[in-house]
Scaffold this active site. Sequence first.
Site, PDB file in Angstrom:
ATOM      1  CG  HIS A  70       3.574  -0.399  -8.539  1.00  0.00           C
ATOM      2  ND1 HIS A  70       3.355   0.008  -9.848  1.00  0.00           N
ATOM      3  CD2 HIS A  70       3.660  -1.743  -8.568  1.00  0.00           C
ATOM      4  CE1 HIS A  70       3.310  -1.065 -10.626  1.00  0.00           C
ATOM      5  NE2 HIS A  70       3.500  -2.133  -9.876  1.00  0.00           N
ATOM      6  CE1 TYR A 340       0.778  -7.123  -4.174  1.00  0.00           C
ATOM      7  CE2 TYR A 340      -1.096  -5.790  -3.553  1.00  0.00           C
ATOM      8  CZ  TYR A 340      -0.255  -6.274  -4.525  1.00  0.00           C
ATOM      9  OH  TYR A 340      -0.448  -5.915  -5.834  1.00  0.00           O
TER      10      TYR A 340
END
Length: 367
Positions: A70, A340
């Site tokens: 993304h 992450y």
Amino acid sequence: MPSAEPPSSGPARRRALRAYAAITAIVGALLLLFAWTAGWLSPGRLTPARMTDAIEATSTTPFPGFRRAHAKGVCVAGHFEGLPAGAALSRAAMFASPRTPVLGRLSIGGGSPYGLDAQARVRSMALVLASPDGSQWRMAMNSFPFFGAASIETFFEQTRASAPDPATGKPDPARMAAFAARHPEAQRFAAWAKAAPWSDSFANTQYNGIHAYHFVDAAGMSRLVRWSMRPQAPFVEMDAAQREAAERDYLQDELRARLARGPLRWDMVVTLAGPDDDARDPSTPWPEAREQVVVGTLVLTQAQDQATGPCRDLNFDPTLVPSGVALSDDPILAARASVYAQSFDRREREIAHGDDVDGVPPQETAR
């Protein structure tokens, strides 16, 4: 009065040696645990670094300083309006407050920060709700209603199968087909991607939190839930011809045009699990008949370029939740936190190192 026994002799020495041995054992155990977690003692073991490497490999071109997945997005800001129905299910401060500040990011799938907005099948919404009491709630949601893998190992296999072939620059269809044949959940996801209509705006897209969480009320009662942000803007389908004709930044430009006319709203809708719903499997949707409750409203009022906006340096770790919300035992949810963090650390190092993206310093373009 007798003098104290020196630690170099007798019982005192033995006590000191036992203490040193205990400390050494603790330090050794911590180092061993750290080494095991990092994968040093089992090179074939799946680690956050290997998972992040696999995600990076799905892009034919590296983009230092950008998110690994993304990569293209836009910062957004606004607030969250809690409702009594939410406060009845969870003691999270956000439901008790009429207005909680929100920072967020709307993005498209893929590793390129220069992707074509309208041709990205997946759109995403990430949020940070920051309560005045200091608690935060970080959310990561997607336009798909369920995940394409039932385990982190399957997702790793899927990610590697979708890496481009060096000879063609595209994924190998045979390799992708072989993966899908082994995993019914991947077939389910492919069917959704092929048949579900495409929205023509970030603003009229539904974003789903595919993982299960526990809502805990003031009395300590826990309920297993999933949630979605359902747009108040009416859905409008975008057909293939429109997608082909759209400008590169179509979704971002369209979002800004809408915000210029007024705030955008999504209802936060919680689905309550039934007794047979599995918290550990995000690839299986819960039945539509499950009880659903509107617990609040997300209101977005601003958009800003991600290069200079407040979302640029945020890690939208979906395991950071406030009191009144607890993690389920979904292993993919747990794995997302470490991946992450790995991605965040890599891009921060790249920024600090001054790596260029197509000749442009990353601090001017990144994330």
